[in-house]
Every structure is written in structure tokens, then in C-alpha cells.
Design a protein around this motif. Structure first.
Motif, PDB file in Angstrom:
ATOM      1  N   ARG A  89      52.647 -43.314   7.239  1.00  0.00           N
ATOM      2  CA  ARG A  89      52.427 -42.640   8.524  1.00  0.00           C
ATOM      3  C   ARG A  89      50.946 -42.288   8.711  1.00  0.00           C
ATOM      4  N   VAL A  90      50.313 -41.753   7.663  1.00  0.00           N
ATOM      5  CA  VAL A  90      48.896 -41.382   7.777  1.00  0.00           C
ATOM      6  C   VAL A  90      48.027 -42.630   7.899  1.00  0.00           C
ATOM      7  N   THR A  91      48.399 -43.691   7.213  1.00  0.00           N
ATOM      8  CA  THR A  91      47.633 -44.937   7.326  1.00  0.00           C
ATOM      9  C   THR A  91      47.662 -45.462   8.754  1.00  0.00           C
ATOM     10  N   LEU A  92      48.832 -45.457   9.376  1.00  0.00           N
ATOM     11  CA  LEU A  92      48.927 -45.905  10.767  1.00  0.00           C
ATOM     12  C   LEU A  92      48.126 -44.988  11.691  1.00  0.00           C
ATOM     13  N   LEU A  93      48.161 -43.683  11.418  1.00  0.00           N
ATOM     14  CA  LEU A  93      47.365 -42.754  12.224  1.00  0.00           C
ATOM     15  C   LEU A  93      45.876 -43.090  12.126  1.00  0.00           C
ATOM     16  N   LEU A  94      45.396 -43.334  10.899  1.00  0.00           N
ATOM     17  CA  LEU A  94      43.980 -43.647  10.722  1.00  0.00           C
ATOM     18  C   LEU A  94      43.612 -44.957  11.415  1.00  0.00           C
ATOM     19  N   LEU A  95      44.494 -45.939  11.325  1.00  0.00           N
ATOM     20  CA  LEU A  95      44.230 -47.189  12.034  1.00  0.00           C
ATOM     21  C   LEU A  95      44.120 -46.942  13.535  1.00  0.00           C
ATOM     22  N   LYS A  96      44.891 -45.983  14.031  1.00  0.00           N
ATOM     23  CA  LYS A  96      44.917 -45.702  15.470  1.00  0.00           C
ATOM     24  C   LYS A  96      43.686 -44.924  15.931  1.00  0.00           C
TER      25      LYS A  96
END
Length: 240
Positions: A89-96
């Protein structure tokens, strides 16, 4: 994406030469540009046929499409509701949100608990450290703001941040030194080429000299090799 899948299967078949079936590969594209995805998601849409012909040939065209996760189309609350592990979840947030974001530390503040959950997992520090590196490399938030954010997560996180920041500084200095050496060597080759050609063809025109000093090492070596047999300066630059 289709090429990636075929490479995976090629590798599998090399490793398992007696296999008669292929492993399943589910293609997924995570799109994290600021703009929404507008391209096709299936191969058929890339084939240049008029609609009637495409419909008539449908059964003979390759059936291939990929799953698309367009992060530009979801908000952070929707991301929170996904049934994901904290690191994903945090990885996707950072990508966003991370790339080029000067407010990244502020935008990550509501996600402090999720960051703590990453660290609390077995092996969490190993998952957390690449996130720190990504934040430092692609984000543009002031270092003191990022440091303040990470310090809220405890001494282990702060130590990882300081180590990551120091490693990135060292890597940057090493790249700078290597680039400086390469540029110095290229300038030296250019100067030698000017010295070699001047007695043979007279003063080198400024535009040609500029071309020498801005050329790649490979191009300089090519010009130097031609200089041995060229009868004019033009033949050095362009033998055709």
C-alpha cells in the motif's frame, strides 16, 4: 508487456527443456504518471485494420490484454481501502505522489501509522529502506522536513534514513568524480586531435574545434583514426 511475458516463457523453457506446458503469467501495468492512462490495454487495438476487417479477422488476431492499475484515477482513501499489505500500500502511494513533489513530507504525514506498520513487520526494515531511497531520489521535499517525518517513526527508522542519505551523497560524489574524469579525458583527446590536425590542415575552424570538444570518446577515436589517412579536414569529419 507481451515481450516481457515471452521472455519469461523462453527462460522457463531453457530451464525446463522437457516442459509441455507454460506457467501462467498475469500481466499487470501499474501506471503512476500524473496524467491518466489513455492508451489501449489490448494488442488488437494496435493492429492497423479498419473496424469491419478487424471484426471479420477477430478469431485470427492474437488475444492479449493486460490488467491496468491507473493510480492517477484513484484517491488516497480508495488506496487505503484496498486489501493490501502495508508495504504494498505504501509503495503504491509513493508511486502516486512522490515524484517531483516538494510537499512530500507533508503529504506523507497522514500515513505515519502505515509507515510504522511497515517497520513493525518481520524484516520490515529491509522493506522500509528502499522506500526511503525512493523518497530521497525522486522527491523534492527539503531534507530537514523528510528527516523530521522519519524521526517520528523511532530511532531505527531515523538511523536507516541517515544511512540512506549518506549512501546517496557518496554515490553522487562518486558519479561526479567519474564524470569529471571522463570529461577530462575527453577534453584531452580533443586537444590532442586539434594538435594532430593543425600542422596538417592549418588552423582548425571554431565550429570544428567545438565539435571536437563536445564529441563522445567513441566519435573522437573515429576521427583520430581517419586523421591518419585523410587528405582534407572534411574527410576526417565525414569520409563519405
Amino acid at each position: 508487456m507481451l515481450q516481457y511475458m515471452v521472455r519469461i516463457w523462453d527462460y522457463y523453457l531453457r530451464e525446463h527443456p522437457n516442459a509441455t506446458r507454460l506457467p501462467a503469467v498475469i500481466p499487470l501495468v501499474v501506471h503512476h504518471d500524473r496524467r491518466r492512462w489513455t492508451g489501449p490495454t489490448q494488442l488488437r487495438d494496435l493492429v492497423q485494420l479498419d473496424p469491419d476487417t478487424a471484426e471479420a479477422a477477430r478469431e485470427f488476431l492474437p488475444e492479449f490484454r493486460f490488467l491496468l492499475d491507473d493510480l492517477a484515477r484513484i484517491d488516497e482513501q480508495a488506496l487505503r481501502r484496498r486489501p493490501l499489505t502495508p508495504p504494498v500500500r505504501v509503495t503504491l502511494l509513493l508511486l502516486k505522489i512522490a515524484a517531483g513533489n516538494p510537499r512530500l513530507a507533508e503529504d506523507l504525514q497522514p500515513w505515519v501509522e502505515e509507515l510504522r506498520e511497515v517497520l513493525a513487520r518481520p524484516g520490515g526494515l529491509d522493506e522500509f529502506t528502499p522506500m526511503l531511497r525512493y523518497i530521497e531520489v525522486v522527491g523534492e521535499a527539503p531534507a530537514e522536513q523528510v528527516h523530521k517525518l522519519i524521526s517520528q517513526l523511532g530511532p531505527q527508522a531515523e538511523e536507516a534514513y541517515m544511512t540512506t542519505a549518506e549512501m546517496l551523497r557518496a554515490e553522487g560524489e562518486a558519479r561526479g568524480e567519474a564524470r569529471g574524469r571522463a570529461e577530462g579525458e575527453a577534453r584531452g583527446r580533443a586537444a590532442m586531435l586539434v594538435e594532430l590536425l593543425t600542422p596538417k590542415f592549418g588552423p582548425i575552424p571554431p565550429d570544428v574545434s567545438h565539435a571536437f570538444y563536445t564529441a563522445s570518446p567513441e566519435q573522437l577515436r573515429e576521427w583520430a583514426a581517419r586523421a591518419l589517412t585523410a587528405e582534407t579536414l572534411d574527410q576526417v569529419l565525414d569520409p563519405s
